[in-house]
Scaffold this active site. Sequence first.
Site, mmCIF file in Angstrom:
data_model
loop_
_atom_site.group_PDB
_atom_site.id
_atom_site.type_symbol
_atom_site.label_atom_id
_atom_site.label_comp_id
_atom_site.label_asym_id
_atom_site.label_seq_id
_atom_site.Cartn_x
_atom_site.Cartn_y
_atom_site.Cartn_z
ATOM 1 N N GLU A 13 0.988 6.661 1.677
ATOM 2 C CA GLU A 13 1.369 6.861 3.224
ATOM 3 C C GLU A 13 0.340 6.307 4.217
ATOM 4 O O GLU A 13 -0.351 6.855 5.206
ATOM 5 C CB GLU A 13 1.361 8.510 3.481
ATOM 6 C CG GLU A 13 2.252 9.008 2.640
ATOM 7 C CD GLU A 13 3.012 10.299 3.134
ATOM 8 O OE1 GLU A 13 2.580 10.724 4.378
ATOM 9 O OE2 GLU A 13 3.988 10.660 2.524
HETATM 10 C C1 LIG Z 1 2.407 6.650 -6.475
HETATM 11 C C2 LIG Z 1 2.870 6.044 -5.343
HETATM 12 C C3 LIG Z 1 3.947 6.731 -4.518
HETATM 13 C C4 LIG Z 1 4.359 5.997 -3.283
HETATM 14 N N1 LIG Z 1 5.410 6.540 -2.523
HETATM 15 C C5 LIG Z 1 5.811 5.756 -1.512
HETATM 16 C C6 LIG Z 1 6.950 6.229 -0.820
HETATM 17 O O1 LIG Z 1 7.529 7.343 -1.155
HETATM 18 N N2 LIG Z 1 7.529 5.261 0.119
HETATM 19 C C7 LIG Z 1 6.980 4.228 0.354
HETATM 20 O O2 LIG Z 1 7.551 3.496 1.141
HETATM 21 N N3 LIG Z 1 5.773 3.722 -0.434
HETATM 22 C C8 LIG Z 1 5.178 4.543 -1.192
HETATM 23 N N4 LIG Z 1 4.149 4.080 -1.890
HETATM 24 C C9 LIG Z 1 3.402 2.900 -1.442
HETATM 25 C C10 LIG Z 1 2.227 3.044 -0.713
HETATM 26 O O3 LIG Z 1 2.383 3.700 0.423
HETATM 27 C C11 LIG Z 1 1.418 1.589 -0.659
HETATM 28 O O4 LIG Z 1 0.994 1.483 -1.998
HETATM 29 C C12 LIG Z 1 0.055 1.682 0.194
HETATM 30 O O5 LIG Z 1 0.626 1.790 1.565
HETATM 31 C C13 LIG Z 1 -0.623 0.438 0.026
HETATM 32 O O6 LIG Z 1 0.081 -0.707 0.018
HETATM 33 P P1 LIG Z 1 -0.132 -1.909 -1.249
HETATM 34 O O7 LIG Z 1 -0.242 -1.068 -2.354
HETATM 35 O O8 LIG Z 1 0.612 -2.789 -1.111
HETATM 36 O O9 LIG Z 1 -1.579 -2.281 -0.941
HETATM 37 P P2 LIG Z 1 -2.149 -3.364 0.026
HETATM 38 O O10 LIG Z 1 -1.539 -3.338 1.114
HETATM 39 O O11 LIG Z 1 -1.748 -4.645 -0.695
HETATM 40 O O12 LIG Z 1 -3.526 -3.012 -0.029
HETATM 41 C C14 LIG Z 1 -4.654 -3.509 -0.865
HETATM 42 C C15 LIG Z 1 -6.200 -3.085 -0.556
HETATM 43 O O13 LIG Z 1 -6.457 -4.017 0.698
HETATM 44 C C16 LIG Z 1 -6.759 -3.122 1.642
HETATM 45 N N5 LIG Z 1 -6.171 -3.642 3.077
HETATM 46 C C17 LIG Z 1 -5.107 -4.217 3.384
HETATM 47 N N6 LIG Z 1 -5.051 -4.655 4.474
HETATM 48 C C18 LIG Z 1 -6.207 -4.250 4.986
HETATM 49 C C19 LIG Z 1 -6.750 -4.566 6.434
HETATM 50 N N7 LIG Z 1 -6.191 -5.186 7.282
HETATM 51 N N8 LIG Z 1 -8.085 -4.036 6.600
HETATM 52 C C20 LIG Z 1 -8.734 -3.482 5.608
HETATM 53 N N9 LIG Z 1 -8.325 -3.236 4.346
HETATM 54 C C21 LIG Z 1 -6.939 -3.730 4.095
HETATM 55 C C22 LIG Z 1 -5.909 -1.882 1.526
HETATM 56 O O14 LIG Z 1 -6.554 -0.670 2.301
HETATM 57 C C23 LIG Z 1 -6.082 -1.573 -0.207
HETATM 58 O O15 LIG Z 1 -7.366 -0.975 -0.328
HETATM 59 C C24 LIG Z 1 3.654 4.719 -2.841
HETATM 60 C C25 LIG Z 1 2.667 4.129 -3.876
HETATM 61 C C26 LIG Z 1 2.092 4.995 -4.947
HETATM 62 C C27 LIG Z 1 1.268 4.313 -5.681
#
Ligand SMILES: Cc1cc2nc3c(=O)[nH]c(=O)nc-3n(C[C@H](O)[C@H](O)[C@H](O)COP(=O)(O)OP(=O)(O)OC[C@H]3O[C@@H](n4cnc5c(N)ncnc54)[C@H](O)[C@@H]3O)c2cc1C
Length: 382
Positions: free
Chosen positions: A361
């Site tokens: 989230e």
């Molecule tokens: C168990 C689980 C349940 C989930 N459930 C849902 C769901 O029901 N629906 C849904 O839509 N999604 C869901 N998600 C997805 C979740 O919301 C995303 O994993 C999350 O938003 C982060 O996206 P990403 O994993 O692609 O990480 P990325 O966006 O690739 O980020 C990787 C790292 O880089 C950092 N980062 C990225 N951009 C910046 C920036 N501009 N400045 C500083 N730091 C940055 C992030 O904070 C993180 O530490 C779920 C994920 C998991 C693991």
Amino acid sequence: MAYLISELGKEMLEDVRRFCSREIREQCRNWDITGEWPREAYTKAFEMGYQTLDIPEQLGGPGLDMVDAAALLEQIAMADAGFAVTLAASNLGLKPVMLAGSEAQKQRACSLILNGGLGAFCLTEPQAGSDVGAVQTVALRETDVYVLNGRKTFITNGSVAAFYCVAAMTDQDRGKRGMTLFLVEADQPGVFTENHENKMGIRSSDTCDVVFDQCRIPVSARIGAEGGGFAIAMEALNQGRAWMGCVAVGIAQRAMEEAVFYGKSRCQFGRSILKNQGLQFKIADMAMKIETARQMTDHALTLIQQGRPCAAEAAMAKCYASDIAMETTSEAIQILGGYGYSRDYPVEKLLRDAKIFQIFEGTNEVQRMVIAGDVLAGRRNI
Ligand SMILES: Cc1cc2nc3c(=O)[nH]c(=O)nc-3n(C[C@H](O)[C@H](O)[C@H](O)COP(=O)(O)OP(=O)(O)OC[C@H]3O[C@@H](n4cnc5c(N)ncnc54)[C@H](O)[C@@H]3O)c2cc1C
């Protein structure tokens, strides 16, 4: 617990407590090992109506005050965070419908939930995580239908939901302003689920990819206007974050209780380890931080209930509650010493469960971006 809950809330809290001790608290240790989605326990919870906590009375729900609902969710989270996440994620799937859907959509989605179905919120994609505007799922309009194509990843309740709220681009050239939300029922032709995640924690919740392949949905399934999806999704997430804050508080509360329970009876150097002021101070810090996080989630939910802006407050609540859940579970392991590191004791699971709250989230970096934006815009001046 400092929640000022209503008489109805208190009654329900007792029921929830009993249910958790009978159906979840011990059983979840096995769910954690197998990673199974415990259908039977969920079915019993749905019979009790625990998936409907956030549904208003006029749509058939219990009509609970948000602070009451938060106390119930925290109680479930104390037993098993994965179970509470399933319920909170279902609420998030329903949120956009409640915020911007038609009466018919509200009736339909609520009746699915009231009949034991779950919702799911489908925003994240392989290339669109924190950068939500990078969504590549498309919904192309053909007269009276939209044709949906794309892959959603990491979707909580993905393979067990009755309906999805799906974010798709109706106009890819317009970036975020080209995003639209749709209410898609899970038995629709062209909807598939794949790639069940083998997760570190919250293992009693279901997480997988949801794929839309030439999925034809009626125009009446669109939630709000074309191009309005980003704003609706962000508002839904604001509310969802406050709920997830409650779940993180529940994990932290359980960790503190486990640390106290163990520490009172563990004797070293001839006395209980909790006779040492150094460890008592750890417990005092846990209690202070848990209470602060609880008040923060409570405040964000009160703003939501009053229909007031809550983006920064919800971001603070989710970010702070998840940070202190990690800290508290780690300190609880420390108080249990070597036993805290063992799978025979419940606290290492709590730490594994807590970690996801700093990620989903919106990661806590994203929450800090929201909070800093609010400060820099001068909205936090007194
Ligand atoms: C168990 C689980 C349940 C989930 N459930 C849902 C769901 O029901 N629906 C849904 O839509 N999604 C869901 N998600 C997805 C979740 O919301 C995303 O994993 C999350 O938003 C982060 O996206 P990403 O994993 O692609 O990480 P990325 O966006 O690739 O980020 C990787 C790292 O880089 C950092 N980062 C990225 N951009 C910046 C920036 N501009 N400045 C500083 N730091 C940055 C992030 O904070 C993180 O530490 C779920 C994920 C998991 C693991």
